[in-house]
Motif scaffolding. Structure first.
Motif, short mmCIF file in Angstrom:
data_model
loop_
_atom_site.label_atom_id
_atom_site.label_comp_id
_atom_site.label_asym_id
_atom_site.label_seq_id
_atom_site.Cartn_x
_atom_site.Cartn_y
_atom_site.Cartn_z
N LYS A 41 37.19 69.33 31.78
CA LYS A 41 36.78 68.14 31.95
C LYS A 41 35.16 68.09 32.27
CE LYS A 41 41.20 66.31 33.79
NZ LYS A 41 42.11 65.52 34.95
N GLU A 42 34.70 68.84 33.05
CA GLU A 42 33.32 69.03 33.50
C GLU A 42 32.39 69.35 32.31
OE1 GLU A 42 32.38 71.88 36.60
OE2 GLU A 42 34.12 71.27 37.73
N LEU A 43 33.08 70.23 31.23
CA LEU A 43 32.36 70.36 30.21
C LEU A 43 32.27 69.16 29.05
CD1 LEU A 43 33.13 74.10 28.95
CD2 LEU A 43 30.79 73.12 29.50
N ILE A 44 33.32 68.61 29.03
CA ILE A 44 33.48 67.22 28.34
C ILE A 44 32.56 66.32 28.90
CG2 ILE A 44 34.91 65.40 27.70
CD1 ILE A 44 37.26 67.31 27.52
N ASP A 45 32.36 66.13 29.99
CA ASP A 45 31.40 65.27 30.61
C ASP A 45 29.98 65.63 30.14
OD1 ASP A 45 30.57 62.93 32.58
OD2 ASP A 45 29.75 64.81 33.67
N LEU A 46 29.84 66.74 30.48
CA LEU A 46 28.40 67.43 30.06
C LEU A 46 28.18 67.31 28.73
CD1 LEU A 46 28.49 70.75 32.35
CD2 LEU A 46 26.74 68.58 32.69
N GLU A 47 28.76 67.76 27.77
CA GLU A 47 28.81 67.23 26.45
C GLU A 47 28.38 65.95 26.07
OE1 GLU A 47 29.71 66.93 22.06
OE2 GLU A 47 30.85 66.22 23.82
N HIS A 48 29.14 65.09 26.63
CA HIS A 48 29.06 63.67 26.22
C HIS A 48 27.39 63.04 26.55
CE1 HIS A 48 33.47 62.69 26.10
NE2 HIS A 48 33.14 63.29 24.96
N ARG A 49 27.26 63.61 27.80
CA ARG A 49 25.80 63.25 28.29
C ARG A 49 24.98 63.89 27.38
NH1 ARG A 49 26.21 65.46 34.37
NH2 ARG A 49 24.05 64.98 34.23
N ALA A 50 25.15 65.13 27.08
CA ALA A 50 24.11 65.72 26.05
C ALA A 50 23.97 64.96 24.58
CB ALA A 50 24.59 67.11 25.58
N ASP A 51 25.03 64.71 24.08
CA ASP A 51 25.25 63.82 22.96
C ASP A 51 24.36 62.34 22.97
OD1 ASP A 51 26.79 65.52 21.19
OD2 ASP A 51 28.62 64.48 21.78
N ASP A 52 24.53 61.72 24.36
CA ASP A 52 23.84 60.59 24.49
C ASP A 52 22.27 61.02 24.19
OD1 ASP A 52 26.08 59.03 24.66
OD2 ASP A 52 25.99 59.22 26.87
N ILE A 53 21.75 62.14 25.05
CA ILE A 53 20.47 62.27 24.97
C ILE A 53 20.05 62.71 23.55
CG2 ILE A 53 18.72 64.02 25.88
CD1 ILE A 53 20.06 64.25 28.43
N THR A 54 20.62 63.62 22.87
CA THR A 54 20.26 63.79 21.54
C THR A 54 20.23 62.64 20.51
OG1 THR A 54 21.66 65.90 21.64
CG2 THR A 54 21.10 65.17 19.38
N ASN A 55 21.13 61.60 20.66
CA ASN A 55 21.05 60.46 20.10
C ASN A 55 19.91 59.40 20.22
OD1 ASN A 55 23.41 60.81 18.71
ND2 ASN A 55 24.64 60.01 20.39
N LYS A 56 19.52 59.40 21.81
CA LYS A 56 17.96 59.00 22.15
C LYS A 56 17.10 59.65 21.60
CE LYS A 56 19.68 57.72 26.75
NZ LYS A 56 19.65 57.56 28.36
N ILE A 57 16.92 60.93 21.24
CA ILE A 57 15.86 61.50 20.85
C ILE A 57 15.81 61.08 19.40
CG2 ILE A 57 15.15 63.71 19.94
CD1 ILE A 57 16.10 64.95 22.59
N ILE A 58 16.85 61.19 18.56
CA ILE A 58 16.76 60.73 17.18
C ILE A 58 16.51 59.15 16.80
CG2 ILE A 58 18.51 60.45 15.11
CD1 ILE A 58 19.96 62.88 16.21
N ASP A 59 17.08 58.35 18.00
CA ASP A 59 16.43 57.06 17.68
C ASP A 59 15.17 56.93 18.09
OD1 ASP A 59 19.17 56.18 17.39
OD2 ASP A 59 19.62 55.60 19.41
#
Length: 205
Positions: A41-59
């Motif tokens: 569960k902790e890893l899934i949360d961290l992965e989702h947060r990382a995805d959000d940041i990656t998407n922000k960078i690409i945006d």
């Protein structure tokens, strides 16, 4: 450096921190398989947060006219960091899915090598805004990661060899080989990321 340019470095630092946290979660999990569901569960949360940041960078890449480095370099940095977390999550996910416990000692050793790589990556990413003054540090870090990745390759080959030599159940071989591949892929991606950082440094100094 403008605020928009600095935003890229801030986001990449945040992602590097999330990778470190993910690696720590994985290290803690393999020490105590009873914690696997909680750690997942902790890893899934961290992965989702990382995805959000990656998407922000690409945006931001699509919206910003002036970037602190070439767009393809920023994109490679962001996607390689995202891949590392994906492989970390995938390794633990397969341990749970395949009921592959307890982890082999070689798995813990490969995770240690991966964790060392990730912490060196974080230092390099944190110093990207100061590449002119941190040139030697970042280049030294690239060499350290190359050596660690070679150690990871050796460990991977050794553990796969032990599986075929000592494990009579082909299902167990398939389980652990796939888990080991995810860990080795994560280590490979660390070297890919280090080489991108090295290229950036040599390009802009």
């Amino acid at each position: 450096m403008s605020k928009k340019e600095n935003d890229f470095f801030v986001l990449m630092k945040e992602n590097a921190q999330l990778i470190c946290e993910s690696s720590l979660v994985l290290k803690e999990a393999v020490k105590d398989p009873t914690t696997f569901p909680v750690k997942m569960k902790e890893l899934i949360d961290l992965e989702h947060r990382a995805d959000d940041i990656t998407n922000k960078i690409i945006d931001n890449l699509n919206k910003t006219l002036v970037t602190p480095m070439d767009r393809e370099d920023l994109y490679s940095l962001a996607t390689n960091m995202d891949d590392i977390i994906d492989f970390i999550q995938g390794a633990l996910e397969r341990m749970i899915m395949y009921k592959a416990t307890p982890p082999h000692s070689g798995v813990e050793e490969l995770i240690r090598v991966l964790d060392d790589c990730i912490h060196i990556i974080k230092i390099s990413v944190d110093n990207l805004p100061s590449i002119r003054t941190k040139l030697n540090l970042i280049l030294e870090n690239t060499e350290k990661i190359h050596k660690l990745e070679s150690e990871g390759d050796r460990l991977y080959r050794s553990e796969v060899g032990k599986l075929f030599e000592n494990e009579s159940n082909p299902i167990e071989i398939i389980k652990w080989k796939e888990i080991l591949e995810h860990l080795e892929d994560a280590t490979d991606r660390c070297e890919d990321l280090a080489l991108v950082i090295k290229g950036v440094v040599l390009k802009y100094v």
